[in-house]
Design a protein around this motif. Structure first.
Motif, PDB file in Angstrom:
ATOM      1  N   ALA A  86       5.030  58.756  27.649  1.00  0.00           N
ATOM      2  CA  ALA A  86       4.783  58.035  26.403  1.00  0.00           C
ATOM      3  C   ALA A  86       6.050  57.940  25.552  1.00  0.00           C
ATOM      4  O   ALA A  86       6.871  58.859  25.511  1.00  0.00           O
ATOM      5  CB  ALA A  86       3.676  58.733  25.614  1.00  0.00           C
ATOM      6  N   SER A  87       6.205  56.814  24.905  1.00  0.00           N
ATOM      7  CA  SER A  87       7.355  56.582  24.026  1.00  0.00           C
ATOM      8  C   SER A  87       6.960  55.554  22.976  1.00  0.00           C
ATOM      9  O   SER A  87       5.786  55.146  22.896  1.00  0.00           O
ATOM     10  CB  SER A  87       8.552  56.078  24.845  1.00  0.00           C
ATOM     11  N   LYS A  88       7.926  55.121  22.214  1.00  0.00           N
ATOM     12  CA  LYS A  88       7.671  54.125  21.174  1.00  0.00           C
ATOM     13  C   LYS A  88       7.108  52.843  21.767  1.00  0.00           C
ATOM     14  O   LYS A  88       6.244  52.185  21.165  1.00  0.00           O
ATOM     15  CB  LYS A  88       8.974  53.836  20.426  1.00  0.00           C
ATOM     16  N   ASP A  89       7.595  52.489  22.953  1.00  0.00           N
ATOM     17  CA  ASP A  89       7.176  51.227  23.588  1.00  0.00           C
ATOM     18  C   ASP A  89       6.115  51.408  24.658  1.00  0.00           C
ATOM     19  O   ASP A  89       5.569  50.415  25.158  1.00  0.00           O
ATOM     20  CB  ASP A  89       8.396  50.533  24.209  1.00  0.00           C
ATOM     21  N   LYS A  91       2.599  53.164  25.272  1.00  0.00           N
ATOM     22  CA  LYS A  91       1.476  53.894  24.695  1.00  0.00           C
ATOM     23  C   LYS A  91       0.390  54.175  25.719  1.00  0.00           C
ATOM     24  O   LYS A  91      -0.275  55.206  25.671  1.00  0.00           O
ATOM     25  CB  LYS A  91       0.870  53.084  23.539  1.00  0.00           C
ATOM     26  N   ASP A  95       1.279  49.430  29.899  1.00  0.00           N
ATOM     27  CA  ASP A  95       2.616  49.103  29.378  1.00  0.00           C
ATOM     28  C   ASP A  95       3.688  49.216  30.457  1.00  0.00           C
ATOM     29  O   ASP A  95       4.785  48.672  30.297  1.00  0.00           O
ATOM     30  CB  ASP A  95       2.968  50.016  28.197  1.00  0.00           C
ATOM     31  N   ASN A 129      -2.875  60.282  28.431  1.00  0.00           N
ATOM     32  CA  ASN A 129      -3.232  60.687  27.069  1.00  0.00           C
ATOM     33  C   ASN A 129      -4.558  60.099  26.584  1.00  0.00           C
ATOM     34  O   ASN A 129      -5.234  59.345  27.290  1.00  0.00           O
ATOM     35  CB  ASN A 129      -2.090  60.341  26.103  1.00  0.00           C
ATOM     36  N   ALA A 131      -5.072  57.897  24.284  1.00  0.00           N
ATOM     37  CA  ALA A 131      -5.025  56.438  24.133  1.00  0.00           C
ATOM     38  C   ALA A 131      -5.346  55.759  25.460  1.00  0.00           C
ATOM     39  O   ALA A 131      -6.033  54.731  25.491  1.00  0.00           O
ATOM     40  CB  ALA A 131      -3.646  56.007  23.627  1.00  0.00           C
ATOM     41  N   GLU A 132      -4.866  56.338  26.558  1.00  0.00           N
ATOM     42  CA  GLU A 132      -5.157  55.793  27.883  1.00  0.00           C
ATOM     43  C   GLU A 132      -6.644  55.937  28.202  1.00  0.00           C
ATOM     44  O   GLU A 132      -7.259  55.012  28.753  1.00  0.00           O
ATOM     45  CB  GLU A 132      -4.315  56.510  28.939  1.00  0.00           C
TER      46      GLU A 132
END
Length: 381
Positions: A86-89, A91, A95, A129, A131-132
């Protein structure tokens, strides 16, 4: 992907075909397998077969609209979930879906290290995570676009933390015509709440003969070389492909000679060997040490009276029998311990000249002078 493209695993293929033929496809299945055994291509081929419009008793047709989209992994009712960084781009898994598709289409036999190399991982830890998990629930709540059955293939559910409990309801009571296929390597690391809701399909590691035949046909290796690579790979096609990617030395010849040098205390020869080994490159050095560990384990089987379990190629087996005549179990265990430490240090970029010289001297102490590590509880005669 069709079943006919998958290497080996005939029994598993037959089982999966039978579940479809008998209309008893469990809605949540856990493909439990060691790395490099083909669980990912099996899952994709299974999903493709279920949704094929013109399937036969043995395989999907490969020509209908559904199959053509499955072949490119772009079917709108085929979803993937996997660990990511995970990173800023980034999520959620979609992605980096393009990177995932490219990797699987290039070679469906891969592990987390290969997947990490395709991404910008930095020093982050991979995970699946919350969100996933929410995105999975959202995608599967929609009606199917084209296929009869929506499919979610989750690779390495071991990376689901407690957030994975958010998926319990949809796994236990999924929307109609929804199939979950989880692909795991370590059953003990999966959330027990998820594990209890799945039907386990055990996928064994590939037989040495299957890997050998693959190497002969794919890389035009000789029977002798393919047998050695197969022994090193130990049923893992990822390892077999890694061996093909690197120029591997004559591991059997070099290793048996190394042991003879230690037994005869030929220090000048060992110093010359150190120079040779240092020139091989890190991957070849690791393969060489790995071969030595596997070879000594086979010697241990011979010493234990379990020669029927030995899977060395015939030409290597003769060498192992001769060496077993001057070794015993405590020595074999001590040698394996030294080589495992050497492998660990090679992975961490130890100076190869210093390392191989040190290991050579340790071999002399163990084989020639019977000096064993502390804690050894055997008595030598």
């Amino acid at each position: 992907m069709q079943f006919k493209e998958i290497i080996g695993q005939d029994d598993v293929k037959q089982h999966l075909l039978q579940t479809v033929a008998e209309n008893r496809v469990s809605h949540a299945q856990l493909f439990l397998s060691p790395a490099g055994s083909g669980a990912v291509p099996l899952a994709i081929a299974y999903a493709q077969y279920i949704n094929c419009e013109q399937k036969t008793a043995e395989d999907s047709c490969g020509e209908c609209t559904s199959c053509r989209k499955y072949e490119r992994l772009i079917h709108p009712d085929l979803h993937f979930s996997y660990p990511f960084f995970a990173s800023k781009d980034v999520k959620i898994a979609t992605d980096v879906l393009e990177e995932w598709r490219n990797m699987v289409l290039e070679n469906a036999y891969f592990d987390l290290d290969v997947w990490r190399s395709k991404l910008s991982a930095d020093n982050k830890q991979a995970n699946i995570n919350i969100a996933e998990a929410h995105d999975i629930i959202k995608k599967l709540s929609y009606k199917a676009f084209e296929a009869d059955t929506k499919v979610l293939i989750m690779w390495l559910p071991e990376f689901l933390d407690r957030e994975g409990n958010a998926l319990l309801k949809i796994i236990e009571e999924p929307p109609a015509k929804t199939l979950f296929i989880l692909i795991a390597q370590n059953q003990e690391q999966i959330l027990s709440t998820i594990l209890s809701r799945t039907q386990i399909v055990k996928i064994p590691k590939l037989a040495d003969e299957v890997v050998k035949q693959y190497l002969v046909e794919k890389a035009n290796l000789s029977e002798h070389q393919a047998a050695e690579y197969s022994f090193l790979a130990d049923g893992n096609l990822i390892e077999a492909n890694a061996l093909l990617a690197d120029q591997v030395n004559n591991n059997a010849g070099y290793f048996s000679e190394w042991l003879r040098m230690a037994y005869s205390n030929r220090v000048p020869d060992m110093m010359a060997f150190t120079e040779t080994a240092a020139s091989w490159g890190r991957e070849n050095q690791k393969n060489y040490i790995k071969y030595g560990i596997n070879f000594l384990r086979e010697c241990g089987l011979i010493l234990s009276g379990a020669e029927a379990l030995v899977k060395l190629p015939p030409q290597h087996l003769e060498v192992a029998k001769k060496l077993s005549g001057v070794l015993n179990m405590p020595v074999v265990e001590a040698l394996i311990n030294e080589l495992e430490k050497a492998h660990y240090h090679i992975e961490r970029n130890a100076n190869p000249k210093i390392l191989f010289l040190d290991v050579s001297l340790q071999l002399v102490k163990i084989i020639k002078f019977k000096t064993l590590p502390k804690g050894t509880q055997y008595i030598y005669t």
